[in-house]
Design an enzyme around this catalytic site. Structure first.
Site, PDB file in Angstrom:
ATOM      1  N   HIS A 262       0.815  -1.226   0.000  1.00 30.43           N
ATOM      2  CA  HIS A 262       0.000   0.000   0.000  1.00 30.43           C
ATOM      3  C   HIS A 262       0.841   1.265   0.000  1.00 30.43           C
ATOM      4  CE1 HIS A 262      -4.069  -1.746   0.700  1.00 30.43           C
ATOM      5  NE2 HIS A 262      -3.317  -2.781   1.030  1.00 30.43           N
TER       6      HIS A 262
ATOM      7  N   ASP B 167       3.502   9.315  -0.604  1.00 31.94           N
ATOM      8  CA  ASP B 167       2.339   8.536  -0.206  1.00 31.94           C
ATOM      9  C   ASP B 167       2.092   7.482  -1.272  1.00 31.94           C
ATOM     10  OD1 ASP B 167       0.139   7.954   1.439  1.00 31.94           O
ATOM     11  OD2 ASP B 167      -0.364  10.077   1.650  1.00 31.94           O
TER      12      ASP B 167
HETATM   13  P1  ADQ Z   1      -2.896   5.929   4.983  1.00 34.26           P
HETATM   14  O1  ADQ Z   1      -1.496   6.339   5.194  1.00 34.26           O
HETATM   15  O2  ADQ Z   1      -3.720   5.736   6.191  1.00 34.26           O
HETATM   16  O3  ADQ Z   1      -3.023   4.602   4.075  1.00 34.26           O
HETATM   17  P2  ADQ Z   1      -4.774   7.527   3.225  1.00 34.26           P
HETATM   18  O4  ADQ Z   1      -4.845   6.764   1.974  1.00 34.26           O
HETATM   19  O5  ADQ Z   1      -4.725   8.992   2.977  1.00 34.26           O
HETATM   20  O6  ADQ Z   1      -3.499   7.155   4.078  1.00 34.26           O
HETATM   21  O7  ADQ Z   1      -6.033   7.373   4.215  1.00 34.26           O
HETATM   22  C1  ADQ Z   1      -6.692   6.223   4.490  1.00 34.26           C
HETATM   23  C2  ADQ Z   1      -8.118   6.511   5.057  1.00 34.26           C
HETATM   24  O8  ADQ Z   1      -8.078   7.094   6.366  1.00 34.26           O
HETATM   25  C3  ADQ Z   1      -8.948   7.470   4.207  1.00 34.26           C
HETATM   26  O9  ADQ Z   1     -10.159   6.831   3.936  1.00 34.26           O
HETATM   27  C4  ADQ Z   1      -9.163   8.701   5.059  1.00 34.26           C
HETATM   28  O10 ADQ Z   1     -10.415   9.317   4.907  1.00 34.26           O
HETATM   29  C5  ADQ Z   1      -8.990   8.185   6.460  1.00 34.26           C
HETATM   30  N1  ADQ Z   1      -8.429   9.278   7.278  1.00 34.26           N
HETATM   31  C6  ADQ Z   1      -7.240   9.872   7.144  1.00 34.26           C
HETATM   32  N2  ADQ Z   1      -7.109  10.871   8.027  1.00 34.26           N
HETATM   33  C7  ADQ Z   1      -8.248  10.900   8.735  1.00 34.26           C
HETATM   34  C8  ADQ Z   1      -8.740  11.736   9.779  1.00 34.26           C
HETATM   35  N3  ADQ Z   1      -8.042  12.752  10.221  1.00 34.26           N
HETATM   36  N4  ADQ Z   1      -9.953  11.470  10.288  1.00 34.26           N
HETATM   37  C9  ADQ Z   1     -10.723  10.466   9.798  1.00 34.26           C
HETATM   38  N5  ADQ Z   1     -10.327   9.673   8.795  1.00 34.26           N
HETATM   39  C10 ADQ Z   1      -9.105   9.878   8.261  1.00 34.26           C
HETATM   40  C11 ADQ Z   1      -2.111   3.689   3.401  1.00 34.26           C
HETATM   41  C12 ADQ Z   1      -1.064   4.329   2.502  1.00 34.26           C
HETATM   42  C13 ADQ Z   1      -1.733   5.224   1.475  1.00 34.26           C
HETATM   43  C14 ADQ Z   1      -2.742   4.441   0.661  1.00 34.26           C
HETATM   44  C15 ADQ Z   1      -3.688   3.662   1.573  1.00 34.26           C
HETATM   45  C16 ADQ Z   1      -4.566   2.698   0.797  1.00 34.26           C
HETATM   46  O11 ADQ Z   1      -0.135   5.075   3.292  1.00 34.26           O
HETATM   47  O12 ADQ Z   1      -0.768   5.789   0.585  1.00 34.26           O
HETATM   48  O13 ADQ Z   1      -3.501   5.309  -0.137  1.00 34.26           O
HETATM   49  O14 ADQ Z   1      -2.953   2.891   2.527  1.00 34.26           O
HETATM   50  O15 ADQ Z   1      -3.816   1.827  -0.004  1.00 34.26           O
END
Ligand code: ADQ
Length: 444
Positions: free
Chosen positions: A156, A353
């Site tokens: 991911h 990311d």
């Molecule tokens: P993450 O690093 O967690 O995921 P991201 O893809 O931006 O990053 O977010 C995942 C989920 O968490 C989103 O649905 C988002 O809405 C939710 N989220 C983030 N911040 C939040 C907050 N402050 N409050 C509530 N919800 C929040 C990892 C990788 C990413 C990749 C994903 C999926 O780091 O690059 O996109 O996996 O593969």
């Protein structure tokens, strides 16, 4: 239809369905709904020693099998090698990575313990799909135990250029472990090229040929209707009223050093300094719940952000205007969706990311008649797809300021055109298409 076996570090809580579920659970929802599924992984609880027998619970077609982790294993495998070594390295931050050979040993032994506990649950024709950097070695451990099933892996997070990854002690060993998988999925073609080059250089050309990009998506239509519904609810209305007609900029991230938050805050400060016409006209809401609060680097980041907020608000605030509203408490996803819909600009500037789902969620949340503008980092995997965004280098606060100014002053025609292109992409390249595409490759 063959049974799907999902393996991930954490198994989602079955009570967290619908809009409160985590990203992976949402992304895999469609795959799970279509076939019998076993989801195996850590329970989220620690115990004296790592369990050898998984706890099993059944929820219709879905069976969850979870192991508690021993406290020492949690420290070595999870906090240590996964979060303090692999996480920074895979995000191109070698300077932040620590290496401790005992952490690596703990990582390998948890991967082995997962394989030993999972093996008896497997059926001959299962499709096994392993997720993320916590479990590089699981496939090789399953093969060593005699597993003949199709084994897939999906990363991911980004995969950095070979020289960077191979600077990691034992990096070569991890690459040899990856070769046990039949499909090795990553988010972007850049990640795929990096990983394939690393595998080829390790003398693993067959494994290199099995690397492919499967960019992850969201349930765009579902998120759009969620945002539309939530925007009319009490919380969103009260929030909107509190803005007193000012334009909203929104940022939503976990508190993590990969998300580029100090540079982003600095960029917003530059906007107010260099483009004074936005003063008192715009409010920036940043929602950043604390994650991994037990790691020193994260505590230091939190202090740094507190200072930025104090500096910007101290300098620019008016009695009736707070330029930067900063929250380290979690806000529920549906509420955030409603807030996103009302935002003139979505500010998403991670240094690196894998994909960044918030960028796609911001696009999906917009009002089709009057959409806002996404200001997106060139370091996010999403930037490869969302070409209607205003792209900025996340290390350059001045570029962030210029991008924000461009977003906040963009004529409606241009906003509609840019958003239309991105929205089509978010809707078509959705979570369903992602899991379907990956599983088709895994079925061979
Ligand atoms: P993450 O690093 O967690 O995921 P991201 O893809 O931006 O990053 O977010 C995942 C989920 O968490 C989103 O649905 C988002 O809405 C939710 N989220 C983030 N911040 C939040 C907050 N402050 N409050 C509530 N919800 C929040 C990892 C990788 C990413 C990749 C994903 C999926 O780091 O690059 O996109 O996996 O593969």
């Amino acid at each position: 239809m063959r049974r799907l076996v999902i393996v991930s570090n954490r198994v989602p809580n079955p009570r967290e369905r619908g809009p409160t579920a985590g990203g992976l659970a949402v992304a895999l929802r469609d795959a799970i709904a279509r076939r019998e599924t076993l989801w195996f992984g850590w329970s989220g609880a620690t115990a004296e020693a790592t369990a050898t027998e998984p706890a099993i619970s059944r929820h219709g077609q879905l069976t969850l099998a979870t192991l508690d982790l021993g406290r020492e294993d949690y420290r070595r495998y999870y906090q240590g090698f996964a979060n303090a070594t692999l996480w920074p390295t895979l995000h191109y931050r070698l300077g932040l990575a620590t290496f401790d050979r005992q952490d690596f040993t703990g990582y390998c032994s948890v991967n082995a313990a997962f394989a030993v506990a999972l093996a008896p649950l497997l059926r001959a024709d299962d499709l096994v799909w392993v997720h993320d950097f916590h479990l590089f070695a699981l496939g090789a451990e399953l093969r060593a135990g005699g597993a003949k099933q199709r084994l897939g892996f999906f990363l991911h997070v980004p995969f950095p250029p070979r020289a960077l990854f191979c600077a990691l002690p034992r990096g070569a060993e991890l690459l040899r472990d990856l070769a046990a998988y039949d499909v090795i999925g990553v988010q972007t073609t850049e990640d795929a090229e990096n990983l394939a080059a690393a595998l080829a250089a390790e003398g693993l050309p067959d494994a290199a040929a099995r690397v492919a990009a499967f960019p992850i998506g969201i349930d765009g239509e579902g998120f759009a209707s969620l945002a539309q519904r939530e925007a009319t609810k009490k919380e969103a209305v009260r929030f909107r009223e509190s803005l007193a007609g000012r334009g909203l900029v929104i940022g939503v991230d976990r508190l993590d050093y990969t998300k580029g938050l100090p540079q982003r805050f600095c960029g917003y400060g530059q906007l107010l300094k260099r483009f004074p016409e936005h003063r008192s006209k715009v409010t920036y809401l940043q929602v950043t719940p604390v994650s991994r609060g037990d790691v020193a680097q994260y505590r230091a980041l939190r202090r740094e952000l507190d200072e930025w907020v104090g500096r910007i608000n101290g300098h620019y605030a008016e009695p009736d205007w707070v330029p930067l509203r900063y929250m380290t408490r979690a806000v529920k996803r549906p509420v955030l969706a409603g807030f996103m819909r009302g935002a003139r600009a979505g500010l998403v500037t991670p240094l690196r990311d894998g994909m960044n789902l918030v960028a796609k969620e911001y696009v999906a949340a917009q009002d089709p008649a009057d959409p806002g503008v996404l200001v997106l980092s060139t370091g996010a995997g999403a930037a490869r797809e969302l070409d209607g965004a205003v792209l900025v280098n996340p290390l350059d606060p001045d570029e962030i300021a210029e991008g924000l100014d461009q977003a906040l002053t963009m004529p409606k025609d241009e906003r509609l055109d840019r958003w239309g292109r991105m929205n089509a992409l978010v809707r078509d390249g959705n979570a369903r298409a992602w899991s379907k595409g990956y599983l088709a490759a895994l079925e061979g």
